[in-house]
Scaffold this motif. Structure first.
Motif, PDB file in Angstrom:
ATOM      1  N   THR A  44       0.808  -1.222   0.000  1.00  0.00           N
ATOM      2  CA  THR A  44       0.000   0.000   0.000  1.00  0.00           C
ATOM      3  C   THR A  44       0.836   1.264   0.000  1.00  0.00           C
ATOM      4  N   GLY A  45       2.068   1.169   0.473  1.00  0.00           N
ATOM      5  CA  GLY A  45       2.909   2.355   0.588  1.00  0.00           C
ATOM      6  C   GLY A  45       2.580   3.193   1.807  1.00  0.00           C
ATOM      7  N   ILE A  46       1.674   2.719   2.641  1.00  0.00           N
ATOM      8  CA  ILE A  46       1.276   3.448   3.844  1.00  0.00           C
ATOM      9  C   ILE A  46       1.822   2.721   5.057  1.00  0.00           C
ATOM     10  N   ALA A  47       2.592   3.440   5.849  1.00  0.00           N
ATOM     11  CA  ALA A  47       3.170   2.851   7.054  1.00  0.00           C
ATOM     12  C   ALA A  47       2.505   3.447   8.278  1.00  0.00           C
ATOM     13  N   GLY A  48       2.547   2.728   9.363  1.00  0.00           N
ATOM     14  CA  GLY A  48       2.029   3.229  10.629  1.00  0.00           C
ATOM     15  C   GLY A  48       2.989   4.256  11.203  1.00  0.00           C
ATOM     16  N   PRO A  49       2.698   4.796  12.389  1.00  0.00           N
ATOM     17  CA  PRO A  49       3.590   5.793  12.984  1.00  0.00           C
ATOM     18  C   PRO A  49       4.947   5.187  13.301  1.00  0.00           C
ATOM     19  N   ASP A  50       5.998   5.895  12.945  1.00  0.00           N
ATOM     20  CA  ASP A  50       7.355   5.418  13.221  1.00  0.00           C
ATOM     21  C   ASP A  50       7.815   6.028  14.528  1.00  0.00           C
ATOM     22  N   TYR A  51       7.769   5.243  15.579  1.00  0.00           N
ATOM     23  CA  TYR A  51       8.141   5.725  16.900  1.00  0.00           C
ATOM     24  C   TYR A  51       9.633   6.049  16.977  1.00  0.00           C
ATOM     25  N   ARG A  52      10.457   5.383  16.176  1.00  0.00           N
ATOM     26  CA  ARG A  52      11.902   5.588  16.239  1.00  0.00           C
ATOM     27  C   ARG A  52      12.325   6.900  15.590  1.00  0.00           C
ATOM     28  N   ALA A  53      11.503   7.455  14.696  1.00  0.00           N
ATOM     29  CA  ALA A  53      11.870   8.680  13.992  1.00  0.00           C
ATOM     30  C   ALA A  53      12.020   9.855  14.955  1.00  0.00           C
ATOM     31  N   SER A  54      11.321   9.830  16.064  1.00  0.00           N
ATOM     32  CA  SER A  54      11.379  10.938  17.012  1.00  0.00           C
ATOM     33  C   SER A  54      12.577  10.845  17.948  1.00  0.00           C
ATOM     34  N   GLY A  55      13.245   9.697  17.944  1.00  0.00           N
ATOM     35  CA  GLY A  55      14.385   9.523  18.836  1.00  0.00           C
ATOM     36  C   GLY A  55      13.968   9.131  20.243  1.00  0.00           C
ATOM     37  N   GLN A  56      12.686   8.877  20.463  1.00  0.00           N
ATOM     38  CA  GLN A  56      12.215   8.484  21.786  1.00  0.00           C
ATOM     39  C   GLN A  56      11.971   6.987  21.822  1.00  0.00           C
ATOM     40  N   SER A  57      12.008   6.430  23.010  1.00  0.00           N
ATOM     41  CA  SER A  57      11.712   5.021  23.161  1.00  0.00           C
ATOM     42  C   SER A  57      10.199   4.809  23.071  1.00  0.00           C
TER      43      SER A  57
END
Length: 124
Positions: A44-57
């Motif tokens: 689909t090309g649609i991903a869920g929220p990337d928690y790692r992108a923010s640098g937080q655990s």
């Protein structure tokens, strides 16, 4: 015991055992939830929220922006920002569903009697 068949995961091609009944329903295509999510993102090309992108655990994210406590239901008492009373135009506090449509009311115009109370039944 359920009859099992041998299949390969549609994402990582790992061999896996699937119940025959699940295979006949169209289930049992992936070996794990992460493989299903990777395949779904690829298709689909649609991903869920990337928690790692923010640098937080993940723990920090659960306690912060994505915490469930942020999405509490409205209490039915305090005024809402974007809903107006159908009768007077004041900020609404709750809505009433009738025939599939919601009508919003302020505290003055909201009939707050419980449907099974003696006031609502008019029997006592």
């Amino acid at each position: 015991m359920a009859e099992m068949i041998e299949k390969k995961c549609q994402n990582c091609k790992a061999p896996m055992q699937v119940r025959l009944a699940d295979h006949e329903r169209g289930w049992g295509k992936f070996c794990s939830k992460s493989c299903k999510a990777k395949r779904q993102t690829k298709m689909t090309g649609i991903a869920g929220p990337d928690y790692r992108a923010s640098g937080q655990s993940v723990k920090q994210m659960q306690n912060g922006k994505y915490a469930k406590s942020q999405f509490k239901r409205h209490d039915g008492i305090s005024p809402m920002k974007h809903k107006k009373c159908a009768q007077c135009g004041e900020p609404a506090v709750n809505g009433v569903i009738w025939n599939g449509e919601v009508t919003w009311y302020c505290m003055d115009h909201l009939d707050n009697t419980h449907p099974f109370s003696s006031d609502a039944l008019g029997q006592w």
